[in-house]
Design an enzyme around this catalytic site. Structure first.
Site, PDB file in Angstrom:
ATOM      1  N   CYS A  73       0.843  -1.197   0.000  1.00  0.00           N
ATOM      2  CA  CYS A  73       0.000   0.000   0.000  1.00  0.00           C
ATOM      3  C   CYS A  73       0.872   1.238   0.000  1.00  0.00           C
ATOM      4  O   CYS A  73       1.815   1.353   0.785  1.00  0.00           O
ATOM      5  CB  CYS A  73      -0.892  -0.006   1.240  1.00  0.00           C
ATOM      6  SG  CYS A  73      -1.788   1.516   1.512  1.00  0.00           S
ATOM      7  N   CYS A  79      -0.215   5.974   7.191  1.00  0.00           N
ATOM      8  CA  CYS A  79      -1.398   5.415   7.839  1.00  0.00           C
ATOM      9  C   CYS A  79      -1.035   4.853   9.198  1.00  0.00           C
ATOM     10  O   CYS A  79       0.026   4.284   9.394  1.00  0.00           O
ATOM     11  CB  CYS A  79      -1.970   4.322   6.949  1.00  0.00           C
ATOM     12  SG  CYS A  79      -3.331   3.428   7.679  1.00  0.00           S
ATOM     13  N   CYS A  82      -1.123  -0.049   9.396  1.00  0.00           N
ATOM     14  CA  CYS A  82      -0.171  -1.147   9.148  1.00  0.00           C
ATOM     15  C   CYS A  82       1.234  -0.720   9.521  1.00  0.00           C
ATOM     16  O   CYS A  82       1.958  -0.176   8.703  1.00  0.00           O
ATOM     17  CB  CYS A  82      -0.164  -1.503   7.658  1.00  0.00           C
ATOM     18  SG  CYS A  82      -1.643  -2.322   7.099  1.00  0.00           S
ATOM     19  N   CYS A 165      -8.243   0.006   1.225  1.00  0.00           N
ATOM     20  CA  CYS A 165      -7.336  -0.556   2.231  1.00  0.00           C
ATOM     21  C   CYS A 165      -7.064  -2.026   1.924  1.00  0.00           C
ATOM     22  O   CYS A 165      -7.979  -2.809   1.688  1.00  0.00           O
ATOM     23  CB  CYS A 165      -7.953  -0.415   3.616  1.00  0.00           C
ATOM     24  SG  CYS A 165      -7.059  -1.312   4.882  1.00  0.00           S
ATOM     25  N   GLN A 288     -15.042 -11.106  15.943  1.00  0.00           N
ATOM     26  CA  GLN A 288     -13.619 -11.118  15.590  1.00  0.00           C
ATOM     27  C   GLN A 288     -13.444 -10.691  14.134  1.00  0.00           C
ATOM     28  O   GLN A 288     -14.210 -11.125  13.271  1.00  0.00           O
ATOM     29  CB  GLN A 288     -13.034 -12.512  15.796  1.00  0.00           C
ATOM     30  CG  GLN A 288     -13.066 -12.988  17.246  1.00  0.00           C
ATOM     31  CD  GLN A 288     -12.010 -12.324  18.118  1.00  0.00           C
ATOM     32  OE1 GLN A 288     -11.171 -11.564  17.651  1.00  0.00           O
ATOM     33  NE2 GLN A 288     -12.067 -12.595  19.412  1.00  0.00           N
ATOM     34  N   TYR A 317     -16.771 -11.822  28.977  1.00  0.00           N
ATOM     35  CA  TYR A 317     -16.557 -10.958  27.801  1.00  0.00           C
ATOM     36  C   TYR A 317     -16.920 -11.771  26.545  1.00  0.00           C
ATOM     37  O   TYR A 317     -16.116 -11.891  25.625  1.00  0.00           O
ATOM     38  CB  TYR A 317     -15.103 -10.473  27.712  1.00  0.00           C
ATOM     39  CG  TYR A 317     -14.538  -9.944  29.012  1.00  0.00           C
ATOM     40  CD1 TYR A 317     -14.625  -8.588  29.320  1.00  0.00           C
ATOM     41  CD2 TYR A 317     -13.939 -10.801  29.934  1.00  0.00           C
ATOM     42  CE1 TYR A 317     -14.106  -8.105  30.511  1.00  0.00           C
ATOM     43  CE2 TYR A 317     -13.435 -10.319  31.128  1.00  0.00           C
ATOM     44  CZ  TYR A 317     -13.508  -8.969  31.409  1.00  0.00           C
ATOM     45  OH  TYR A 317     -12.989  -8.508  32.598  1.00  0.00           O
ATOM     46  N   GLU A 338     -21.519 -10.513  29.140  1.00  0.00           N
ATOM     47  CA  GLU A 338     -21.127  -9.494  28.157  1.00  0.00           C
ATOM     48  C   GLU A 338     -21.864  -8.201  28.478  1.00  0.00           C
ATOM     49  O   GLU A 338     -23.029  -8.221  28.850  1.00  0.00           O
ATOM     50  CB  GLU A 338     -21.473 -10.022  26.760  1.00  0.00           C
ATOM     51  CG  GLU A 338     -21.588  -8.995  25.651  1.00  0.00           C
ATOM     52  CD  GLU A 338     -20.288  -8.272  25.322  1.00  0.00           C
ATOM     53  OE1 GLU A 338     -19.241  -8.923  25.214  1.00  0.00           O
ATOM     54  OE2 GLU A 338     -20.340  -7.037  25.180  1.00  0.00           O
ATOM     55  N   ASP A 387     -11.897 -13.229  27.711  1.00  0.00           N
ATOM     56  CA  ASP A 387     -11.424 -12.648  26.447  1.00  0.00           C
ATOM     57  C   ASP A 387     -11.728 -11.154  26.476  1.00  0.00           C
ATOM     58  O   ASP A 387     -12.554 -10.663  25.738  1.00  0.00           O
ATOM     59  CB  ASP A 387     -12.148 -13.346  25.283  1.00  0.00           C
ATOM     60  CG  ASP A 387     -11.669 -12.849  23.926  1.00  0.00           C
ATOM     61  OD1 ASP A 387     -10.671 -12.113  23.863  1.00  0.00           O
ATOM     62  OD2 ASP A 387     -12.314 -13.202  22.918  1.00  0.00           O
ATOM     63  N   CYS A 414      -5.900  -9.686  23.572  1.00  0.00           N
ATOM     64  CA  CYS A 414      -5.414  -8.968  22.393  1.00  0.00           C
ATOM     65  C   CYS A 414      -4.351  -7.952  22.798  1.00  0.00           C
ATOM     66  O   CYS A 414      -3.925  -7.135  21.992  1.00  0.00           O
ATOM     67  CB  CYS A 414      -6.566  -8.301  21.655  1.00  0.00           C
ATOM     68  SG  CYS A 414      -7.565  -7.261  22.692  1.00  0.00           S
TER      69      CYS A 414
HETATM   70  N1  SAH Z   1     -15.201 -13.506  23.143  1.00  0.00           N
HETATM   71  C1  SAH Z   1     -15.841 -12.709  22.131  1.00  0.00           C
HETATM   72  C2  SAH Z   1     -15.670 -11.202  22.350  1.00  0.00           C
HETATM   73  C3  SAH Z   1     -14.325 -10.702  22.728  1.00  0.00           C
HETATM   74  S1  SAH Z   1     -14.092  -8.954  22.587  1.00  0.00           S
HETATM   75  C4  SAH Z   1     -15.379 -13.103  20.760  1.00  0.00           C
HETATM   76  O1  SAH Z   1     -14.416 -13.854  20.607  1.00  0.00           O
HETATM   77  O2  SAH Z   1     -16.015 -12.700  19.795  1.00  0.00           O
HETATM   78  C5  SAH Z   1     -14.396  -8.358  24.177  1.00  0.00           C
HETATM   79  C6  SAH Z   1     -15.858  -8.209  24.527  1.00  0.00           C
HETATM   80  O3  SAH Z   1     -15.931  -7.728  25.869  1.00  0.00           O
HETATM   81  C7  SAH Z   1     -16.646  -7.222  23.693  1.00  0.00           C
HETATM   82  O4  SAH Z   1     -17.802  -7.842  23.213  1.00  0.00           O
HETATM   83  C8  SAH Z   1     -17.004  -6.096  24.688  1.00  0.00           C
HETATM   84  O5  SAH Z   1     -18.270  -5.523  24.432  1.00  0.00           O
HETATM   85  C9  SAH Z   1     -17.008  -6.834  25.993  1.00  0.00           C
HETATM   86  N2  SAH Z   1     -16.748  -6.076  27.222  1.00  0.00           N
HETATM   87  C10 SAH Z   1     -15.993  -4.966  27.379  1.00  0.00           C
HETATM   88  N3  SAH Z   1     -15.903  -4.640  28.678  1.00  0.00           N
HETATM   89  C11 SAH Z   1     -16.620  -5.568  29.382  1.00  0.00           C
HETATM   90  C12 SAH Z   1     -16.882  -5.781  30.770  1.00  0.00           C
HETATM   91  N4  SAH Z   1     -16.407  -4.972  31.704  1.00  0.00           N
HETATM   92  N5  SAH Z   1     -17.636  -6.847  31.112  1.00  0.00           N
HETATM   93  C13 SAH Z   1     -18.131  -7.693  30.167  1.00  0.00           C
HETATM   94  N6  SAH Z   1     -17.904  -7.525  28.834  1.00  0.00           N
HETATM   95  C14 SAH Z   1     -17.152  -6.491  28.442  1.00  0.00           C
END
Ligand code: SAH
Length: 459
Positions: A73, A79, A82, A165, A288, A317, A338, A387, A414
């Site tokens: 790119c 940017c 990347c 992109c 994701q 999460y 969530e 997560d 992440c």
């Molecule tokens: N495990 C899922 C999402 C992971 S991303 C997957 O693999 O698709 C992280 C997620 O946490 C998001 O959906 C976000 O909205 C949520 N989140 C953020 N802060 C939070 C909290 N304090 N308690 C619960 N969920 C939360």
């Protein structure tokens, strides 16, 4: 150190920082140089000096690193997206493994010897371009007053026009051009973040890579979209278009999405499949961005959980319940937590559409729902999966996990820095690091996903 600002220095780049900047140490003094790659010999101009390190701007690559490749790119240096495009992909993976390892050592306090034993090789991508199923593209005005779609130049809010992109599918361009021509033809105004005036802020595009379904959602600073039939005319002609909506965000904020979505055409959600399960995804839900690697990530998480069929699993999460449903096929019962209500709606719908009944989903913050359920209802868990977003887990969430003493905790992260911070707490509370592995979900960028298994020491 006797360098001054604007000094020109020649140096070898020996390492790269967590944000991808090259690090050289002329005279033993560390200088961070954006766009310089490990193995380069460069000439750079010092831009900023701190006590123990400084920053310099790349002036000239004198001898290119053997890891240097032609970037795809032309905007890759401007940017913010990347950071590693000029680095050979294999070396990007090596960079990410080092990043995870360094964070676990420096922040987590783990020994090199332990990591040498438990860390498995990173899972790379087969095709590190065009992998993103989601784009959130800012709309701005160019000098002539025309609406443009593009990206923010690194660390700024200046937009550089680019509808092409390389991380997303090629069709994004057609969708963005359709939105821009609708705006031009109907004099729909661009939102200006300085004045807070104007209408269109961002365009969210999502594609179900397996289903071929497209979602477009305009984020607007207002409650109605003028001449919406004109927009629909253009967008609904695109093959696979499934959902067109707008999202109201009238706040003066960096947060892209607002809280209310109004459907203009088609269905509220698009669907997509990962590993034989089908998911409904709405504009406000997290999903994701790299579906091919996500399948590998989820399979790894299931493997780490070591389920035998009767376990109680908590998936904190949980987003739209993807991991919960993956786990539910091999566990006794799974509970997901969530904070985004629309995502929980999607999660429940996803359980129904995949005929999975051994799951329950709760809306709320993990750090509130988990303690409440534990203290008031005495819930238990054999395995807890977390997560969280980049900031990691809240302390209250970690404390409750330690109180609950599940046999295993699978942590998907992440951001390996906050992962390391949280693991230090958990491993200080009777757990040990048993396995860990990077999964590259974000080729060309400095970001990397990490999965680890920690286990109660007495098991
Ligand atoms: N495990 C899922 C999402 C992971 S991303 C997957 O693999 O698709 C992280 C997620 O946490 C998001 O959906 C976000 O909205 C949520 N989140 C953020 N802060 C939070 C909290 N304090 N308690 C619960 N969920 C939360």
């Amino acid at each position: 150190m006797d360098y001054k600002k604007n000094d020109i220095v020649v140096m070898e780049i020996e390492d790269m920082g967590t944000d991808g900047a090259g690090i050289g140490k002329p005279g033993g003094f560390p200088l961070f140089v954006k766009d310089a790659l490990i193995g380069d010999r460069i000439e750079a101009r010092i831009t900023k000096l701190k006590k123990t390190y400084g920053y310099a701007r790349l002036e000239k690559v004198l001898v290119p690193s053997s890891f240097r490749v032609a970037p795809v790119c032309r905007f890759h240096r401007q940017c913010g997206g990347c950071q590693l495009q000029a680095l050979a992909y294999e070396e990007q993976l090596a960079f990410k493994e080092r990043k995870i390892r360094n964070n676990l050592i420096r922040i987590g306090g783990f020994s090199e010897e332990l990591l040498g034993r438990v860390m498995e090789p990173i899972i790379g991508m087969e095709e590190p371009l065009h992998y993103r199923n989601k784009a959130q593209v800012p709309i701005a005005m160019d000098k002539e007053g025309n609406p443009v779609a593009g990206f923010y130049a690194g660390r700024t809010h200046n937009i550089i026009a680019n509808t092409d992109c390389a991380l997303g599918p090629a069709e994004n361009r057609e969708i963005l051009e359709a939105v821009l021509s609708y705006m031009r033809a109907n004099k729909v105004r661009v939102y200006d973040e300085k004045t807070g005036k104007g209408l269109v802020r961002h365009v969210l595009i999502r594609k179900g890579f397996v289903s071929g379904e497209w979602m477009v959602c305009l984020v607007i600073n207002g409650k109605t979209l003028p001449a919406k039939e004109k927009l629909l005319q253009a967008l609904t002609a695109i093959p696979g278009m499934t959902s067109v909506s707008y999202c109201i965000n009238e706040k003066n904020t960096n947060v892209i999405m607002g809280e209310e979505v109004r459907l203009l055409w088609g269905s509220r959600t698009i669907s997509d499949s990962i590993g034989g399960l089908t998911f409904s995804i709405s504009p406000l839900s997290f999903y994701q961005v790299n579906p091919i690697q996500t399948q590998k990530l989820y399979e790894l998480a299931v493997e780490y959980a070591g389920l035998r069929g009767s376990e109680t699993v908590w998936d904190l999460y949980c987003g739209i319940g993807t991991i919960s449903l993956f786990m539910a096929q091999r566990a006794g019962f799974v509970c997901g937590v969530e904070v985004v209500p629309q995502a929980i709606e999607d999660a429940k719908e996803n359980a129904r559409r995949n005929h999975i009944e051994n799951v329950a989903f709760f809306t709320g913050k993990a750090e509130e729902v988990l303690p409440q359920k534990y203290e008031q209802e005495g819930i238990r868990a054999d395995v807890i999966v977390v997560d969280p977003p980049r900031k990691g887990c809240d302390e209250r969430c970690l404390d409750t996990m330690l109180d609950m003493q599940p046999e295993k905790i699978v942590y998907i992260s992440c951001d390996s820095a906050t992962l390391a911070r949280d693991l230090k707490v958990l491993c200080g509370g009777g757990y040990e690091l048993v396995r860990g592995r990077g999964v590259d979900m974000f080729g060309m960028t400095v970001h990397v996903e990490t999965v680890v298994l920690i286990q109660r020491k007495d098991t």
